[in-house]
Design an enzyme around this catalytic site. Structure first.
Site, PDB file in Angstrom:
ATOM      1  N   ASP A   1     -17.471 -12.214 -23.046  1.00 19.13           N
ATOM      2  CA  ASP A   1     -17.946 -13.176 -22.044  1.00 19.13           C
ATOM      3  C   ASP A   1     -17.197 -12.889 -20.746  1.00 19.13           C
ATOM      4  OD1 ASP A   1     -18.956 -15.360 -20.721  1.00 19.13           O
ATOM      5  OD2 ASP A   1     -17.952 -16.867 -21.916  1.00 19.13           O
TER       6      ASP A   1
ATOM      7  N   GLY B   1     -15.416 -15.354 -35.308  1.00 18.27           N
ATOM      8  CA  GLY B   1     -16.760 -14.974 -34.864  1.00 18.27           C
ATOM      9  C   GLY B   1     -17.251 -13.608 -35.305  1.00 18.27           C
TER      10      GLY B   1
ATOM     11  N   PHE C   1     -25.191 -20.034 -23.575  1.00 21.05           N
ATOM     12  CA  PHE C   1     -24.316 -20.244 -24.730  1.00 21.05           C
ATOM     13  C   PHE C   1     -25.117 -19.954 -26.002  1.00 21.05           C
ATOM     14  CE2 PHE C   1     -21.700 -22.132 -27.909  1.00 21.05           C
ATOM     15  CZ  PHE C   1     -20.422 -21.832 -27.454  1.00 21.05           C
ATOM     16  N   VAL C   2     -24.623 -19.008 -26.799  1.00 17.05           N
ATOM     17  CA  VAL C   2     -25.387 -18.572 -27.976  1.00 17.05           C
ATOM     18  C   VAL C   2     -24.632 -18.854 -29.273  1.00 17.05           C
ATOM     19  CG1 VAL C   2     -26.737 -16.794 -26.797  1.00 17.05           C
ATOM     20  CG2 VAL C   2     -24.483 -16.212 -27.708  1.00 17.05           C
TER      21      VAL C   2
ATOM     22  N   ARG D   1     -22.560 -20.627 -37.565  1.00 11.36           N
ATOM     23  CA  ARG D   1     -22.155 -19.228 -37.789  1.00 11.36           C
ATOM     24  C   ARG D   1     -23.055 -18.543 -38.820  1.00 11.36           C
ATOM     25  NH1 ARG D   1     -17.161 -18.662 -35.279  1.00 11.36           N
ATOM     26  NH2 ARG D   1     -15.755 -20.433 -35.426  1.00 11.36           N
TER      27      ARG D   1
ATOM     28  N   ASP E   1     -20.314 -19.547 -33.058  1.00  8.23           N
ATOM     29  CA  ASP E   1     -20.367 -20.977 -33.363  1.00  8.23           C
ATOM     30  C   ASP E   1     -20.471 -21.836 -32.119  1.00  8.23           C
ATOM     31  OD1 ASP E   1     -17.593 -20.443 -32.517  1.00  8.23           O
ATOM     32  OD2 ASP E   1     -17.311 -22.554 -32.991  1.00  8.23           O
TER      33      ASP E   1
ATOM     34  N   LYS F   1     -22.252 -10.841 -22.329  1.00  8.44           N
ATOM     35  CA  LYS F   1     -22.971 -11.771 -21.450  1.00  8.44           C
ATOM     36  C   LYS F   1     -23.042 -11.221 -20.052  1.00  8.44           C
ATOM     37  CE  LYS F   1     -22.146 -16.212 -23.269  1.00  8.44           C
ATOM     38  NZ  LYS F   1     -21.603 -17.557 -23.113  1.00  8.44           N
TER      39      LYS F   1
ATOM     40  N   ASP G   1     -17.288 -10.710 -31.609  1.00  7.87           N
ATOM     41  CA  ASP G   1     -18.679 -11.145 -31.560  1.00  7.87           C
ATOM     42  C   ASP G   1     -19.276 -11.006 -30.162  1.00  7.87           C
ATOM     43  OD1 ASP G   1     -17.072 -13.158 -30.504  1.00  7.87           O
ATOM     44  OD2 ASP G   1     -17.809 -14.741 -31.820  1.00  7.87           O
TER      45      ASP G   1
HETATM   46  P1  IMP Z   1     -14.077 -14.329 -23.276  1.00  3.46           P
HETATM   47  O1  IMP Z   1     -12.597 -14.371 -23.501  1.00  3.46           O
HETATM   48  O2  IMP Z   1     -14.495 -15.173 -22.112  1.00  3.46           O
HETATM   49  O3  IMP Z   1     -14.648 -12.939 -23.191  1.00  3.46           O
HETATM   50  O4  IMP Z   1     -14.744 -15.067 -24.487  1.00  3.46           O
HETATM   51  C1  IMP Z   1     -14.817 -14.487 -25.682  1.00  3.46           C
HETATM   52  C2  IMP Z   1     -14.747 -15.509 -26.792  1.00  3.46           C
HETATM   53  O5  IMP Z   1     -15.304 -16.777 -26.434  1.00  3.46           O
HETATM   54  C3  IMP Z   1     -15.558 -14.976 -27.932  1.00  3.46           C
HETATM   55  O6  IMP Z   1     -14.731 -14.333 -28.856  1.00  3.46           O
HETATM   56  C4  IMP Z   1     -16.205 -16.233 -28.494  1.00  3.46           C
HETATM   57  O7  IMP Z   1     -15.396 -16.744 -29.508  1.00  3.46           O
HETATM   58  C5  IMP Z   1     -16.240 -17.222 -27.387  1.00  3.46           C
HETATM   59  N1  IMP Z   1     -17.571 -17.311 -26.753  1.00  3.46           N
HETATM   60  C6  IMP Z   1     -17.927 -16.888 -25.519  1.00  3.46           C
HETATM   61  N2  IMP Z   1     -19.208 -17.100 -25.270  1.00  3.46           N
HETATM   62  C7  IMP Z   1     -19.718 -17.681 -26.372  1.00  3.46           C
HETATM   63  C8  IMP Z   1     -21.042 -18.150 -26.732  1.00  3.46           C
HETATM   64  O8  IMP Z   1     -22.019 -18.061 -25.977  1.00  3.46           O
HETATM   65  N3  IMP Z   1     -21.156 -18.684 -27.974  1.00  3.46           N
HETATM   66  C9  IMP Z   1     -20.122 -18.777 -28.846  1.00  3.46           C
HETATM   67  N4  IMP Z   1     -18.882 -18.353 -28.552  1.00  3.46           N
HETATM   68  C10 IMP Z   1     -18.671 -17.818 -27.321  1.00  3.46           C
HETATM   69 MG    MG Z   2     -14.306 -15.469 -30.869  1.00  4.04          MG
END
Ligand code: IMP
Ligand code: MG
Length: 171
Positions: free
Chosen positions: A96, A38, A145-146, A158, A152, A124, A93
């Site tokens: 979340d 990403g 979700f973006v 992407r 992706d 987010k 990227d």
């Molecule tokens: P986290 O571990 O919950 O912080 O999620 C981070 C990872 O989840 C990022 O590196 C992304 O690959 C993926 N991700 C989280 N939200 C999104 C989204 O809205 N679109 C695409 N990928 C996401």
């Molecule tokens: Mg990622």
């Protein structure tokens, strides 16, 4: 699909990130570690605006998520350069829940970098559940979700030059 961040806005956000990073590491060299897949678009745009002596490393984090549900996280450091004694900036990227960033920092710390900080393009709103904060954030976005600019959905989108939110019916 609804556009949240146009190419011009992304460009300004990346410039802002680059200014912060140039300022923070002024006079030092830096190892930037991008999270595959990403971060590739951000990584390419950002490093060309960084002014210090710079090395680039890569790690892979795949969470096997197909919706907004997080799956099991797998990390591979096979492509990583040696970080011992380096100032390291991890680039992803999106932040979340924060679990990916937390796991990655734990992994990279094992190589004893001199310092370890992080930068993400997007954070987010209201989703954080891991005990970590990114040091540099390009944009705060709502809990949607973006895709695009590296992000992706099922490995597609992407290449979009903007960031767009998918509707529930598109997930
Ligand atoms: P986290 O571990 O919950 O912080 O999620 C981070 C990872 O989840 C990022 O590196 C992304 O690959 C993926 N991700 C989280 N939200 C999104 C989204 O809205 N679109 C695409 N990928 C996401
Ligand atoms: Mg990622």
């Amino acid at each position: 699909m609804r556009i949240l961040l146009k190419p011009e806005q992304l460009c300004e956000g990346v410039e802002r990130l680059a200014r912060e990073i140039n300022c923070h590491y002024f006079g030092r060299s830096l190892t930037v570690v991008g999270v595959l897949t990403g971060s590739i678009v951000l990584l390419a745009d950002l490093i060309r605006q960084l002014e210090m002596p710079l090395r680039v490393g890569l790690v892979q984090a795949s969470s096997y998520r197909h919706t907004s549900e997080a799956g099991e996280l797998k990390i591979s450091t096979d492509l990583l350069t040696d970080l011992h004694g380096c100032d390291v900036l991890l680039i992803d990227d999106i932040f979340d829940t924060g679990h990916t960033l937390l796991r990655l920092t734990q992994e990279l710390r094992q190589q004893s970098p001199t310092s370890l900080r992080s930068a993400v393009l997007l954070r987010k709103h209201g989703r954080k559940s891991a005990a970590i904060e990114p040091d540099h954030v390009g944009f705060e976005i709502p809990n949607e979700f973006v895709v695009g600019y590296g992000l992706d959905h099922r490995d597609l989108f992407r290449n979009l030059p903007y960031v767009a939110a998918l509707d529930a019916s598109e997930l």
